[in-house]
Write a protein that holds these residues in place. Sequence first.
Motif, PDB file in Angstrom:
ATOM      1  N   GLN A   1      27.138  57.103  38.373  1.00 48.17           N
ATOM      2  CA  GLN A   1      27.985  56.126  37.688  1.00 48.17           C
ATOM      3  C   GLN A   1      28.252  54.906  38.570  1.00 48.17           C
ATOM      4  O   GLN A   1      28.277  53.767  38.087  1.00 48.17           O
ATOM      5  N   ARG A   2      28.457  55.143  39.842  1.00 53.22           N
ATOM      6  CA  ARG A   2      28.769  54.045  40.755  1.00 53.22           C
ATOM      7  C   ARG A   2      27.572  53.108  40.951  1.00 53.22           C
ATOM      8  O   ARG A   2      27.730  51.931  41.287  1.00 53.22           O
ATOM      9  N   LEU A   3      26.369  53.624  40.754  1.00 53.35           N
ATOM     10  CA  LEU A   3      25.175  52.802  40.906  1.00 53.35           C
ATOM     11  C   LEU A   3      24.853  51.990  39.654  1.00 53.35           C
ATOM     12  O   LEU A   3      24.191  50.953  39.735  1.00 53.35           O
ATOM     13  N   ALA A   4      25.297  52.464  38.502  1.00 55.02           N
ATOM     14  CA  ALA A   4      24.910  51.831  37.237  1.00 55.02           C
ATOM     15  C   ALA A   4      25.267  50.349  37.136  1.00 55.02           C
ATOM     16  O   ALA A   4      24.453  49.557  36.637  1.00 55.02           O
ATOM     17  N   PRO A   5      26.443  49.906  37.589  1.00 55.92           N
ATOM     18  CA  PRO A   5      26.743  48.472  37.479  1.00 55.92           C
ATOM     19  C   PRO A   5      25.774  47.583  38.261  1.00 55.92           C
ATOM     20  O   PRO A   5      25.550  46.430  37.885  1.00 55.92           O
ATOM     21  N   ARG A   6      25.181  48.114  39.334  1.00 62.72           N
ATOM     22  CA  ARG A   6      24.270  47.308  40.151  1.00 62.72           C
ATOM     23  C   ARG A   6      22.822  47.399  39.693  1.00 62.72           C
ATOM     24  O   ARG A   6      22.077  46.431  39.783  1.00 62.72           O
ATOM     25  N   PHE A   7      22.416  48.572  39.209  1.00 59.80           N
ATOM     26  CA  PHE A   7      21.000  48.803  38.920  1.00 59.80           C
ATOM     27  C   PHE A   7      20.721  49.125  37.459  1.00 59.80           C
ATOM     28  O   PHE A   7      19.564  49.299  37.083  1.00 59.80           O
ATOM     29  N   GLY A   8      21.759  49.239  36.654  1.00 57.04           N
ATOM     30  CA  GLY A   8      21.568  49.661  35.279  1.00 57.04           C
ATOM     31  C   GLY A   8      21.629  51.169  35.158  1.00 57.04           C
ATOM     32  O   GLY A   8      21.550  51.908  36.144  1.00 57.04           O
ATOM     33  N   ARG A   9      21.757  51.640  33.927  1.00 57.67           N
ATOM     34  CA  ARG A   9      21.921  53.081  33.705  1.00 57.67           C
ATOM     35  C   ARG A   9      20.695  53.883  34.122  1.00 57.67           C
ATOM     36  O   ARG A   9      20.817  55.051  34.504  1.00 57.67           O
ATOM     37  N   ILE A  10      19.514  53.295  34.046  1.00 58.87           N
ATOM     38  CA  ILE A  10      18.305  54.055  34.370  1.00 58.87           C
ATOM     39  C   ILE A  10      17.457  53.345  35.422  1.00 58.87           C
ATOM     40  O   ILE A  10      16.283  53.658  35.575  1.00 58.87           O
ATOM     41  N   GLY A  11      18.041  52.410  36.162  1.00 62.25           N
ATOM     42  CA  GLY A  11      17.244  51.634  37.097  1.00 62.25           C
ATOM     43  C   GLY A  11      17.372  52.000  38.553  1.00 62.25           C
ATOM     44  O   GLY A  11      16.692  51.427  39.402  1.00 62.25           O
ATOM     45  N   PHE A  12      18.230  52.984  38.894  1.00 65.64           N
ATOM     46  CA  PHE A  12      18.404  53.313  40.311  1.00 65.64           C
ATOM     47  C   PHE A  12      17.472  54.444  40.730  1.00 65.64           C
ATOM     48  O   PHE A  12      16.998  55.226  39.911  1.00 65.64           O
ATOM     49  N   LEU A  13      17.216  54.516  42.036  1.00 67.05           N
ATOM     50  CA  LEU A  13      16.363  55.548  42.610  1.00 67.05           C
ATOM     51  C   LEU A  13      17.217  56.664  43.193  1.00 67.05           C
ATOM     52  O   LEU A  13      18.379  56.453  43.568  1.00 67.05           O
ATOM     53  N   ALA A  14      16.633  57.855  43.298  1.00 65.12           N
ATOM     54  CA  ALA A  14      17.377  59.002  43.811  1.00 65.12           C
ATOM     55  C   ALA A  14      17.911  58.744  45.212  1.00 65.12           C
ATOM     56  O   ALA A  14      19.015  59.183  45.547  1.00 65.12           O
ATOM     57  N   ARG A  15      17.154  58.019  46.023  1.00 63.81           N
ATOM     58  CA  ARG A  15      17.618  57.777  47.398  1.00 63.81           C
ATOM     59  C   ARG A  15      18.919  56.969  47.429  1.00 63.81           C
ATOM     60  O   ARG A  15      19.681  57.050  48.394  1.00 63.81           O
ATOM     61  N   ARG A  16      19.159  56.175  46.382  1.00 66.04           N
ATOM     62  CA  ARG A  16      20.393  55.392  46.322  1.00 66.04           C
ATOM     63  C   ARG A  16      21.623  56.284  46.151  1.00 66.04           C
ATOM     64  O   ARG A  16      22.732  55.902  46.533  1.00 66.04           O
ATOM     65  N   LEU A  17      21.428  57.446  45.555  1.00 67.19           N
ATOM     66  CA  LEU A  17      22.549  58.362  45.379  1.00 67.19           C
ATOM     67  C   LEU A  17      23.132  58.813  46.710  1.00 67.19           C
ATOM     68  O   LEU A  17      24.339  59.074  46.819  1.00 67.19           O
ATOM     69  N   LEU A  18      22.291  58.901  47.730  1.00 67.62           N
ATOM     70  CA  LEU A  18      22.727  59.441  49.018  1.00 67.62           C
ATOM     71  C   LEU A  18      23.886  58.662  49.620  1.00 67.62           C
ATOM     72  O   LEU A  18      24.839  59.244  50.150  1.00 67.62           O
ATOM     73  N   ASP A  19      23.815  57.348  49.537  1.00 68.42           N
ATOM     74  CA  ASP A  19      24.857  56.528  50.143  1.00 68.42           C
ATOM     75  C   ASP A  19      26.167  56.566  49.367  1.00 68.42           C
ATOM     76  O   ASP A  19      27.219  56.192  49.905  1.00 68.42           O
ATOM     77  N   GLU A  20      26.109  57.007  48.112  1.00 63.07           N
ATOM     78  CA  GLU A  20      27.321  57.052  47.297  1.00 63.07           C
ATOM     79  C   GLU A  20      28.098  58.364  47.467  1.00 63.07           C
ATOM     80  O   GLU A  20      29.284  58.427  47.162  1.00 63.07           O
ATOM     81  N   ILE A  21      27.438  59.393  47.953  1.00 62.77           N
ATOM     82  CA  ILE A  21      28.064  60.709  48.015  1.00 62.77           C
ATOM     83  C   ILE A  21      29.336  60.725  48.862  1.00 62.77           C
ATOM     84  O   ILE A  21      30.384  61.221  48.400  1.00 62.77           O
ATOM     85  N   PRO A  22      29.352  60.199  50.095  1.00 58.30           N
ATOM     86  CA  PRO A  22      30.574  60.296  50.888  1.00 58.30           C
ATOM     87  C   PRO A  22      31.764  59.596  50.233  1.00 58.30           C
ATOM     88  O   PRO A  22      32.882  60.145  50.227  1.00 58.30           O
ATOM     89  N   HIS A  23      31.521  58.416  49.677  1.00 54.17           N
ATOM     90  CA  HIS A  23      32.633  57.701  49.046  1.00 54.17           C
ATOM     91  C   HIS A  23      33.124  58.430  47.819  1.00 54.17           C
ATOM     92  O   HIS A  23      34.338  58.515  47.569  1.00 54.17           O
ATOM     93  N   THR A  24      32.205  58.980  47.031  1.00 53.50           N
ATOM     94  CA  THR A  24      32.601  59.744  45.846  1.00 53.50           C
ATOM     95  C   THR A  24      33.486  60.926  46.222  1.00 53.50           C
ATOM     96  O   THR A  24      34.531  61.155  45.605  1.00 53.50           O
ATOM     97  N   LEU A  25      33.088  61.672  47.231  1.00 55.24           N
ATOM     98  CA  LEU A  25      33.879  62.836  47.659  1.00 55.24           C
ATOM     99  C   LEU A  25      35.215  62.421  48.265  1.00 55.24           C
ATOM    100  O   LEU A  25      36.234  63.087  48.082  1.00 55.24           O
ATOM    101  N   ALA A  26      35.215  61.288  48.989  1.00 56.35           N
ATOM    102  CA  ALA A  26      36.445  60.851  49.663  1.00 56.35           C
ATOM    103  C   ALA A  26      37.499  60.343  48.698  1.00 56.35           C
ATOM    104  O   ALA A  26      38.697  60.340  49.021  1.00 56.35           O
ATOM    105  N   THR A  27      37.075  59.884  47.530  1.00 54.53           N
ATOM    106  CA  THR A  27      38.032  59.298  46.598  1.00 54.53           C
ATOM    107  C   THR A  27      38.558  60.280  45.573  1.00 54.53           C
ATOM    108  O   THR A  27      39.328  59.896  44.688  1.00 54.53           O
ATOM    109  N   VAL A  28      38.148  61.527  45.654  1.00 52.49           N
ATOM    110  CA  VAL A  28      38.628  62.537  44.714  1.00 52.49           C
ATOM    111  C   VAL A  28      40.036  62.970  45.122  1.00 52.49           C
ATOM    112  O   VAL A  28      40.281  63.307  46.265  1.00 52.49           O
TER     113      VAL A  28
END
Length: 264
Positions: A237-264
Amino acid sequence: MRLPVTPYGSARAAFRRRLPVHPGAVLLAGVAALRAGAGVLQLAAAESTAATLSIQVPEALVVGLPETGDGAVAGRPGDPLDGLVADADVVAVGPGLTDIDATGELLRGVLDVAPKQTALVVGALSHAPDLLVDSGRPVVLTPNLTEATHLLGRDPGDDLDAEAAELARRYDAVVSLYGHIAAPDGRCWREESGDAGLGTSGSGHVRAGLLAGLLSRGAEPAQAACWAAFAHAVSGQRLAPRFGRIGFLARRLLDEIPHTLATV
């Protein structure tokens, strides 16, 4: 925390006899485990790719394993894999393996040396479907739809909640079937915020590594599976505004994981 030993391969390709090697899968899973908080990462891969992986993931101890003539990890490598597995807190087998004949032997070898309390993340059980039944181990299965077909002995229906529950009962393990999670005792959960972009190639490898990382931090299998599904979905979800709903690559998910976990 020591985490995880991850022979590599292609999950989708697991049922074909011969395929090119895919070291990117173990890279995605391994880095996802680190991003989720794994303390020490150990990667085991075919010898021909180990040097490249050690450069790509300098944070990890990378060990080369004997391989088949097609570059897949051999069935029962023994040392040095046995030593790594015996000392690990969590072992991830997969995501996927390229040689159908060797996969069951590899999983048996891991089970022979892994302590009973070692948590397992398994995406290759369809090669040896009864191997974990009544094992008493903490296990999370992460099948894709092709693997679920083999485990069920039929095509999955539209109700993936019911299919995940059936797999959990049948194989005595927590099952994470995309966002549908089930425990052997009948408890079920569903992560509904995942979007179409998570179907991108390699996304499942990220989710498996994320799950292993959460297990390494002490989460119980069902809890880890639920949190991994949530963090995986929200990272997308965090990648969608930058790359579109289906435009991001799996490797981009990696950088989002720490922030996602930290904000829960």
